[in-house]
Design a protein around this motif. Structure first.
Motif, short mmCIF file in Angstrom:
data_model
loop_
_atom_site.label_atom_id
_atom_site.label_comp_id
_atom_site.label_asym_id
_atom_site.label_seq_id
_atom_site.Cartn_x
_atom_site.Cartn_y
_atom_site.Cartn_z
N ILE A 201 81.97 -13.22 -131.59
CA ILE A 201 82.36 -14.35 -131.10
C ILE A 201 84.86 -13.87 -131.02
N LYS A 202 84.73 -14.59 -130.34
CA LYS A 202 85.94 -14.80 -129.67
C LYS A 202 86.28 -16.30 -129.78
N ALA A 203 86.59 -17.30 -130.48
CA ALA A 203 86.45 -18.05 -130.53
C ALA A 203 87.82 -18.85 -130.79
N TRP A 204 88.45 -20.51 -129.73
CA TRP A 204 89.71 -20.95 -130.18
C TRP A 204 89.81 -22.45 -130.37
N TYR A 205 90.46 -22.83 -130.78
CA TYR A 205 90.95 -24.19 -130.18
C TYR A 205 91.40 -24.97 -129.15
N GLN A 206 90.06 -25.99 -129.29
CA GLN A 206 90.38 -26.29 -127.75
C GLN A 206 90.96 -27.90 -127.55
N PRO A 207 92.02 -28.24 -128.29
CA PRO A 207 92.57 -29.89 -128.56
C PRO A 207 92.30 -31.05 -128.32
N LEU A 208 91.74 -31.95 -129.23
CA LEU A 208 92.33 -31.58 -130.25
C LEU A 208 91.53 -31.45 -131.31
N ASN A 209 90.68 -31.42 -131.24
CA ASN A 209 89.96 -30.71 -132.37
C ASN A 209 88.74 -30.26 -132.22
N ASP A 210 88.33 -29.66 -131.10
CA ASP A 210 87.15 -28.70 -130.45
C ASP A 210 87.64 -26.83 -130.70
N ILE A 211 85.88 -26.47 -131.32
CA ILE A 211 86.26 -25.19 -131.34
C ILE A 211 85.31 -24.36 -129.97
N THR B 266 84.43 -21.39 -127.32
CA THR B 266 83.80 -19.90 -126.58
C THR B 266 83.75 -19.96 -125.11
N ASP B 267 84.26 -18.94 -124.90
CA ASP B 267 83.85 -18.57 -122.69
C ASP B 267 82.56 -18.74 -122.82
N GLN B 268 81.40 -19.27 -123.20
CA GLN B 268 80.36 -19.65 -123.70
C GLN B 268 79.70 -21.24 -123.79
N GLY B 269 80.98 -22.03 -123.97
CA GLY B 269 81.19 -23.32 -124.19
C GLY B 269 81.78 -23.86 -125.74
N LYS B 270 81.80 -25.19 -125.41
CA LYS B 270 81.61 -25.44 -127.12
C LYS B 270 80.77 -24.95 -128.01
N ILE B 271 81.35 -24.64 -129.37
CA ILE B 271 80.28 -24.60 -130.63
C ILE B 271 80.76 -25.88 -131.94
N GLY B 272 81.37 -26.20 -131.99
CA GLY B 272 82.14 -26.99 -132.67
C GLY B 272 82.83 -27.79 -132.54
N GLY B 273 83.23 -28.70 -133.83
CA GLY B 273 84.40 -29.79 -133.95
C GLY B 273 84.82 -30.31 -135.51
N ALA B 274 86.01 -30.26 -135.70
CA ALA B 274 86.95 -30.83 -136.81
C ALA B 274 86.84 -32.14 -137.03
N ALA B 275 87.09 -32.40 -138.32
CA ALA B 275 87.71 -33.84 -138.74
C ALA B 275 88.29 -34.25 -139.69
N HIS C 45 89.63 -31.62 -144.67
CA HIS C 45 89.89 -30.59 -142.96
C HIS C 45 87.97 -30.62 -143.22
N HIS C 46 87.03 -31.19 -141.95
CA HIS C 46 86.01 -30.45 -142.28
C HIS C 46 85.55 -30.02 -140.65
N VAL C 47 84.62 -29.38 -140.65
CA VAL C 47 84.13 -28.53 -139.09
C VAL C 47 82.09 -28.34 -139.30
N THR C 48 81.33 -28.63 -138.16
CA THR C 48 80.48 -28.40 -137.78
C THR C 48 79.59 -27.67 -137.03
N MET C 49 79.13 -27.14 -136.75
CA MET C 49 79.42 -26.14 -135.92
C MET C 49 78.03 -25.52 -135.20
N SER C 50 77.39 -25.73 -134.45
CA SER C 50 76.10 -25.84 -133.63
C SER C 50 76.03 -24.23 -133.66
N TYR C 51 74.73 -23.97 -134.70
CA TYR C 51 73.88 -23.35 -135.14
C TYR C 51 72.23 -23.07 -133.58
#
Length: 356
Positions: free
Chosen positions: A229-239, A241-250, A261-267
């Protein structure tokens, strides 16, 4: 009075950028003989000397903001910095002065997925972040495990605006409030991957809030890349991919010097149930490029074809290999502290409804 002189060396690898190195002397509390180097690009050539001159004479107690301002003020307006910035220079100098730290300066620990009640999870975040700030625990990565369906709302969110009480009651959802900001999270057993990092604030010294997110999750991006999976940060706190959001941080920075610093990613989120429990309005979706809340949840299960446990194992292995982390657990004393916090704070109506 004799002159006090110390030689210092600092290095900082800019996330997605270049290596910045500084060698300097500290003479009677002042920076001297500063020499900046690295594999960055800089135009014109003599701008390097401008940076060195800007640093020479600064107090060794200068903040990262003061150092960056001194560099920026000395540079010619036409100077071009590629692969680094005045802020990166400031972080490097602060590391040389032992005011800022890098990953390699710490001994890291990992707490594998541990089932706790939702109230205990958010209380444990505060306990462990406080302990790391006080130097009572090594910086730690902890994976969550869920016991019951839950919604965790951000510290500043309105309970009535975020949660549909009828939907929450119908699906047996426990609602809690965490200490960090950000948006609401809907979780059931096995449907999400949530982890918390507890670090000293020295690790992000000089970094803006926006830059600290990808900096603290570089190991996650490597983990996802290992999974294809090629992922990146979408400012400010979304993770994303080219298929959509998979997680968010706080994040939350504590007065003790610790940081959460914590993150929840959708499975494998049940999107139908999620939209019955959470009130996800059009305004929240307005900058996400989608009209449907369901389309914003793009499960890791579909993108990897792997079990949740296999993904977590890859993440733990990546973190261990990068930072030499050792597996540990939650102590009895930490469990007791968290239980008291649940009773006194996290399971009280005053806290849960503090923003009605």
């Amino acid at each position: 009075m004799s002159e006090q002189q110390e030689s210092r060396h600092g290095e900082y690898k800019v996330p997605g950028g270049k290596l910045v190195v500084v060698d300097l002397q500290v003479r009677n509390g002042v920076l001297d003989s500063v020499s900046l180097s690295g594999d960055f690009f800089l135009e014109p050539d003599d701008a390097l000397e401008d940076i060195n001159r800007a640093l020479n004479g600064l107090s060794a107690d200068s903040t990262a903001e003061q150092i960056a301002l001194a560099v920026r003020s000395r540079l010619h307006p036409d100077a071009v910095l590629f692969g680094f910035s005045p802020e990166a220079v400031a972080i490097t100098v602060r590391r040389a002065l032992a005011k800022a730290t890098g990953w390699a300066d710490h001994e890291w620990e990992i707490i594998p997925p541990t089932p706790l009640s939702t109230h205990m999870h958010v209380a444990m975040d505060e306990v462990l972040a406080e302990e790391v700030g006080a130097g009572l625990r090594n910086p730690t990565l902890r994976f969550w495990e869920w016991e019951t369906p839950s919604v965790v709302i951000g510290s500043f969110q309105s309970l009535r605006n975020e949660v549909d009480p009828e939907g929450a009651e119908r699906h047996g959802v426990t609602v809690v409030r965490r200490i960090s900001g950000g948006g609401a999270m809907f979780m059931e057993h096995g449907n999400a991957i949530t982890y918390s990092l507890y670090v000293p604030q020295s690790l992000v010294d000089g970094l803006s809030f926006a830059d600290s997110y990808p900096f603290l999750d570089a190991w996650v991006m490597e983990s996802l890349e290992r999974l294809g999976i090629k992922a990146w940060y979408q400012p400010l706190n979304d993770i994303a991919t080219d298929q959509g959001k998979i997680g968010g941080a706080a994040q939350k920075r504590l007065s003790s010097g610790g940081m959460l610093h914590h993150v929840t990613m959708s499975y494998d989120i049940d999107a139908d149930k999620m939209v019955e429990v959470l009130r996800i309005g059009k305004e929240k979706l307005s900058d996400k490029g989608t009209r449907s809340a369901k389309k914003r949840v793009d499960p890791l299960r579909r993108q990897t074809g792997l079990s949740r446990e296999e993904i977590i194992d890859t993440m733990m292995q990546t973190f261990t290999e990068r930072y030499g982390a050792k597996t540990t657990g939650i102590t009895d004393a930490e469990m007791e502290r968290a239980k008291k916090k649940v009773e006194q704070k996290f399971d009280t109506s005053e806290w849960i409804t503090r923003v009605p």
